[in-house]
Design an enzyme around this catalytic site. Structure first.
Site, PDB file in Angstrom:
ATOM      1  N   ILE A   1      -6.981   7.519  -1.307  1.00 30.73           N
ATOM      2  CA  ILE A   1      -6.854   6.073  -1.387  1.00 30.73           C
ATOM      3  C   ILE A   1      -7.735   5.490  -0.299  1.00 30.73           C
ATOM      4  CG2 ILE A   1      -4.759   6.134   0.041  1.00 30.73           C
ATOM      5  CD1 ILE A   1      -3.840   3.588  -1.363  1.00 30.73           C
ATOM      6  N   SER A   2      -8.472   4.472  -0.639  1.00 32.70           N
ATOM      7  CA  SER A   2      -9.486   3.940   0.254  1.00 32.70           C
ATOM      8  C   SER A   2      -8.904   3.344   1.532  1.00 32.70           C
ATOM      9  CB  SER A   2     -10.296   2.866  -0.464  1.00 32.70           C
ATOM     10  OG  SER A   2     -10.863   3.362  -1.636  1.00 32.70           O
ATOM     11  N   GLN A   3      -9.707   3.383   2.576  1.00 40.72           N
ATOM     12  CA  GLN A   3      -9.395   2.728   3.839  1.00 40.72           C
ATOM     13  C   GLN A   3      -9.242   1.227   3.599  1.00 40.72           C
ATOM     14  OE1 GLN A   3     -12.614   3.164   6.561  1.00 40.72           O
ATOM     15  NE2 GLN A   3     -11.606   2.088   8.255  1.00 40.72           N
TER      16      GLN A   3
ATOM     17  N   ARG B   1       0.823  -1.220   0.000  1.00 40.41           N
ATOM     18  CA  ARG B   1       0.000   0.000   0.000  1.00 40.41           C
ATOM     19  C   ARG B   1       0.856   1.269   0.000  1.00 40.41           C
ATOM     20  NH1 ARG B   1      -3.536   3.005   4.015  1.00 40.41           N
ATOM     21  NH2 ARG B   1      -5.395   3.637   2.838  1.00 40.41           N
TER      22      ARG B   1
END
Length: 225
Positions: free
Chosen positions: A59-61, A33
């Protein structure tokens, strides 16, 4: 703390919060990530939080990525359509779990950077397109799975549901405002669509018009308590 230790801590937290599919957890572990976030936030890459990227996006959790991926019920032979490439993180996770990912992004600078990351990670089963995600990708439809990473309003776009194969699954956040949204899973049967509401979330809207100079965010934000 080492990256390995941070990764293990994150995976334990995700498992505790409902991501129990071992294949999904393995995919999350295998996708770095930190490669998908700006240098300024790299030390937070393995925290369970959404982080800013370019053009006012995020950016998504990891929890959202894990839960939505799990909800797709992916199999290795599946072809997946993703709407909203963003940083490319979600597509990279999907690519570890299925045969091919087709992903659409409306903002060219984001797509260019995502493509560089895919190349660096040698993710050769991801195909990208710059364009309006609400129209899907009819040339290669139908899709066994469709994942949308922005809120589609009260109902999903018809072009997308039309491109879902019989027996297929679509996962999409729906709702008219960011306090009334839920992730919804649709299953296509021979008779039509079966709808299943899953959990509350807060997403930015799914846009179909040409991007503005300073567009609003387009990737997932966070799960609501």
């Amino acid at each position: 703390m080492t990256i390995a230790a941070r990764t293990n801590r994150l995976l334990m937290a995700l498992r505790r919060d409902g991501v129990t599919d071992e294949a999904v957890l393995s995919a999350l572990e295998r996708v770095p990530r930190d490669l998908f976030v700006p240098d300024l936030f790299r030390d937070q890459a393995w925290e369970d939080t959404a982080l800013p990227i370019a053009l006012g996006q995020s950016i998504s959790q990891p929890l959202i990525v894990g839960l939505m991926t799990q909800a797709l019920e992916l199999e290795p032979r599946h072809t997946v359509l993703e709407i909203g490439t963003g940083s490319g993180y979600q597509a990279a996770v999907l690519s570890r779990l299925c045969r091919r990912v087709y992903t659409i992004e409306r903002l060219k600078p984001l797509l260019v950077e995502a493509e560089k990351r895919f190349q660096r990670l040698r993710l050769h089963n991801i195909t990208t397109r710059l364009g309006d995600g609400t129209r899907g990708w009819p040339e290669v439809a139908p899709f066994e799975r469709i994942l949308v990473t922005a809120a589609g309003g009260p109902e999903p776009p018809k072009d997308l549901t039309d491109q879902l194969a019989v027996g297929g699954v679509m996962v999409i956040p729906l709702g008219v405002d960011d306090r009334g949204q839920r992730v919804v899973r649709f299953r296509r049967t021979a008779e039509g669509l079966v709808r299943e509401e899953l959990w509350p979330v807060r997403f930015v809207p799914l846009l179909s018009d040409p991007p503005a100079e300073t567009p609003p965010g387009s990737e997932a934000s966070a799960r609501l308590p």
